[in-house]
Each structure stands twice: as C-alpha cells, then as structure tokens.
Motif scaffolding. Sequence first.
Motif, short mmCIF file in Angstrom:
data_model
loop_
_atom_site.label_atom_id
_atom_site.label_comp_id
_atom_site.label_asym_id
_atom_site.label_seq_id
_atom_site.Cartn_x
_atom_site.Cartn_y
_atom_site.Cartn_z
N TYR A 175 0.85 -1.08 0.03
CA TYR A 175 0.01 -0.12 0.00
C TYR A 175 0.93 1.05 0.04
CZ TYR A 175 -3.72 3.25 1.19
OH TYR A 175 -4.75 4.11 1.46
N CYS A 189 0.62 5.66 0.45
CA CYS A 189 0.10 6.77 0.38
C CYS A 189 0.13 7.48 -0.72
CB CYS A 189 0.17 7.35 1.69
SG CYS A 189 -0.24 6.52 3.27
N ASN A 219 -3.82 5.10 -2.88
CA ASN A 219 -5.06 5.72 -2.50
C ASN A 219 -5.05 7.12 -3.12
OD1 ASN A 219 -3.30 6.72 -0.27
ND2 ASN A 219 -4.82 8.01 0.18
N TRP A 264 -8.77 12.13 7.58
CA TRP A 264 -7.70 11.80 6.53
C TRP A 264 -7.26 10.44 6.92
CZ3 TRP A 264 -1.86 13.20 6.93
CH2 TRP A 264 -1.17 12.61 5.96
N CYS A 274 -7.01 5.69 4.79
CA CYS A 274 -6.03 4.74 4.35
C CYS A 274 -6.28 3.53 5.17
CB CYS A 274 -4.63 5.30 4.73
SG CYS A 274 -4.17 6.42 3.39
N HIS A 286 0.39 10.28 10.50
CA HIS A 286 -0.48 9.55 9.75
C HIS A 286 -0.42 8.11 9.78
CE1 HIS A 286 -2.99 8.65 6.42
NE2 HIS A 286 -2.05 8.33 5.66
N GLU A 315 -2.84 5.31 11.68
CA GLU A 315 -3.40 4.07 10.81
C GLU A 315 -3.24 2.69 11.76
OE1 GLU A 315 -2.58 3.33 6.52
OE2 GLU A 315 -1.90 5.41 6.41
#
Length: 466
Positions: free
Chosen positions: A28, A30, A68, A207, A211, A236, A240
């Motif tokens: 993944y 960002c 994303n 935000w 994710c 961030h 997550e």
Amino acid sequence: MYDFYIYNTLARRKEKLRPLAPPRVGMYVCGPTVYDFAHIGNFRTFLFSDLLRRSLLLCGYEVNEVMNLTDVDDKTIDRAEAEGEPLRSYTDKYIESFFADIDSLRIQRAEHYPRATDHIAEIIEFIRKLEDKGLAYTSADSVYYRIDGFKDYGKLSRLDRDGIRDGARIDSDSYEKEHVRDFVLWKGGRQEKISWPSPWGPGRPGWHIECSAMSMKYLGESFDIHCGGIDLAFPHHENEIAQSEGATGKPFVRYWIHAEHLLVESRKMSKSLGNQYTLRDMLDKGCRRSTLRYVLLSTHYRSKLNFTFDALHAAASAVERLRDFQRRLEGYTPPPGATGAPRRDLVAAFRSQLADDLAISPALGELFEYVREVNRLMDGTSLSGAARTKALDDLRAVDSVLDVLRPDEGDSPDEELAGWVEAKIEQRAAARKSRDFAAADRIRDELVGRGVVLEDTPGGTRWKLQ
Ligand code: AMP
Ligand code: ZN
C-alpha cells in the motif's frame, strides 16, 4: 524468489522480507492529495515506490499494489470552493494530471487506485467498529479516536507514552509530535461544507481513517508493505496502526518503509522560495522525462535527495551512455571465431544490490562497470555473438527496473533516424560481404544525403551527424 532485505521503520533495522502469501506481496502506498499538480518531491516518493515494486518483480515476487487518492480534505475542499467548482470535478482534473505525470515518468501503474469519496460506506463501517471496541467517542458532532485506549500507540514513531495521555483533541489532519491528541475520525457539524449522511449526522471522514479502510478493503486486515514519505510516519501512519489494529486486534502491516525528502539546491522546497517544481515546470526547462526519472531514482531512498541542476546534467549523460551502449551492441557484428564474454554477471549483481535495501548506487556502479567491460570487448572485436545476445537481454532485464532506454517523447525524430541509420549500416555491411561495392557505396551516399557520416573502425561501423 530471491531473498530481499528492506529497512523496516517499525523494527528500526533491515529485515528479510517474508510475505504472508509468497510470492505475492501486498503493498500500500499513500498517494497524492489531489488539490494541485504533484511536485518533484512527491515524485521522489512515488519513484521510490516504483523502484521497490520493480525490484520485487525482478527478484521473482508478484506485487499487488494499492495507492489511494485523497480527494477530500481541508485543502481539496478549500481549493474547490475558491475556484467555485464542485469537489468531484475539481479533484477529477488533478487525478487526470497525476496519471498523466506518472505515465510520463514511467511509474508503473498500481493494481488499484481507490478514491476516498468512493469509500464513504466502508469508512463509516470502520468507525462503527471502533465505537464498538470503545476506541471512538463523539464530541460536538465529530467522532474522535481515543488514543489512550490503544496500548501500542506510539510504537512506530517511538513516542514517549507519558506525554500523550492528555485526552486533548485535534480536528486537523496533521499535527506536531509534541502535541499528540485524540484525532478526528469523522468531522461533523454544520461548519463542514462537504458532507455525507452518517450515524453521527452529516460530515466527512478524517484523513487517517481513509487509508485504514481502503488498505484493508483491498489487501486484507494484515498485509506486507506500507510505504510513503518520511513525513507520514507520524501522525498519519501511527494513527493508521491505532485504527486498524484497534479494530481487528491483528497486526496491520509487517514492513513500514519510508522515503526521505527531496531538497532543491540544499533547501526545503516551498512555494515562497519558488523552488517547488512540478513535472511541467521541469519539462518547460527542457528537462527530459528519462533524465528526471534517473535523477530521482539514483539516490538511496533513505537519504535526503539534493536535487540540483548539475545532478540533472550528470543524469542526462548517464542515460545517454546507456542508450549509446545499447545502440552499439545492436549494431555490433561479431567476427567469425570471436569468443570473448564479460566476466561479470550483470543481472545477478544488479539484482543482489537492489535486494539489499534497494542499494541503487552500488547497483548502478555494477551496471557502468559492465558497460566498460563489454565496450572494451567490442573495441577489440572479441565479443562473441552469443555474448552480444546475452548482453542485450541482460541490459533489458536491468532496464525493467530503470526504464530509461526507451526514447523520450521529444526524442522520436532522432530515434527514428537512428533506427533507419542502423538498418542502412547493416545493408551496407551485407553488400560489402557479398563484394557488391557499388551497392555499398550507394548506401553510403544515401546516408550522407541525410547528413550521416560513417567511420569504419575495428569495432564495427560507427556513425555521427555531420
Ligand atoms: P501529499 O500529496 O502531500 O499527500 O504527498 C504525497 C506523497 O509525497 C507523500 O508520501 C509525502 O510524504 C510525499 N512528499 C511530500 N513532500 C515531499 C518531499 N519534499 N520530498 C519527498 N516526498 C515528499
Ligand atoms: Zn495514507
């Protein structure tokens, strides 16, 4: 599958990659916040993930990559409003330009590009799960994550837990490490200009939750790799982890990988310094896409990349050297009986450097040593036909990662000429071999007519423009 080692921010050391379901690697990245054109700093990070993806492929893994697109946050909403445009059509424009840019930098497309606003239902579901676990609470129409309820909070960024038990809340999506707060999962209340209905009233997602919800939808509750720029590690990625592991009770991501930032002429990029270059800015300055790709790839991802115009010139000549080498190999006719071959195994050497935490500089070092060695063999016309074929194959394998040999968009007339010239040189060589010197001379005249002069060397026929 070859062994692959990578620096894991969570462990603070290089670790052997052990995918959950080899040879498949779930990854993944960002992605961009689509409120403006991406700048070369963003592309440094996206080229790092491209290098990681292509190196994994070279090492025999399969990659399932998700990136994303953040198409709702304070910036996208404010900019769309300032332009008097609906959020969706405003972000559509920048998504389109993002794809155009990554295609032109030859960043391989991921398997999925989920947009936050297409996943509101999944996000709401996720927040409800956190509520059920006692990890989310409502205050003044918004929903917050209770970081005190998650004992591992701070494990990625190694926060001092004593400093974070103040129960204070923060509504903005980003904040300083010194002021760790309960962060917003759902922004409600009438102050929100863009909203969706939810169990907590109209609002929009924070935000961080986007994710967690989207990575788990496409990659499962636990997956292999999560990457992004170093600035995302806190808050961030820390958030997550809190959301995802808080909701499932399972480990979220096995390897967290972060790329250092790009500086321009040793300074932080910023609008006020006028050094925040987009791809378009660079193309307007006459920079070729392959040069930019090379310069952004060729510094190790865990070092700051100091972007300078000198480095661009060096990158341009490195790419040219590789293209010349390929052309020379293509045009090389091995004399009968030639048995020479390089001692180096280019692909093995290149791959093993990349498998060691993406050691790009030693990998490129191996490549240019190899170019020198094979050039020497061609100078002495000792390179054999089989070695020539293998060299071309190996160069292609290396270029499956670098991807700089294909001509650039603006190059095509030259490339076309080069292809035509190579073909003519071959025809001339064949004519001479069959002792048809008149035909050989006619071909030479034809070449001169297009401004091409030939030079017959022991290494074969070389050409240049008059
Ligand atoms: P954004 O569009 O701001 O969400 O950023 C997209 C990606 O670019 C994130 O992974 C950021 O960490 C990364 N990024 C932002 N600025 C820089 C920079 N100066 N150098 C390298 N990466 C950056
Ligand atoms: Zn993210």
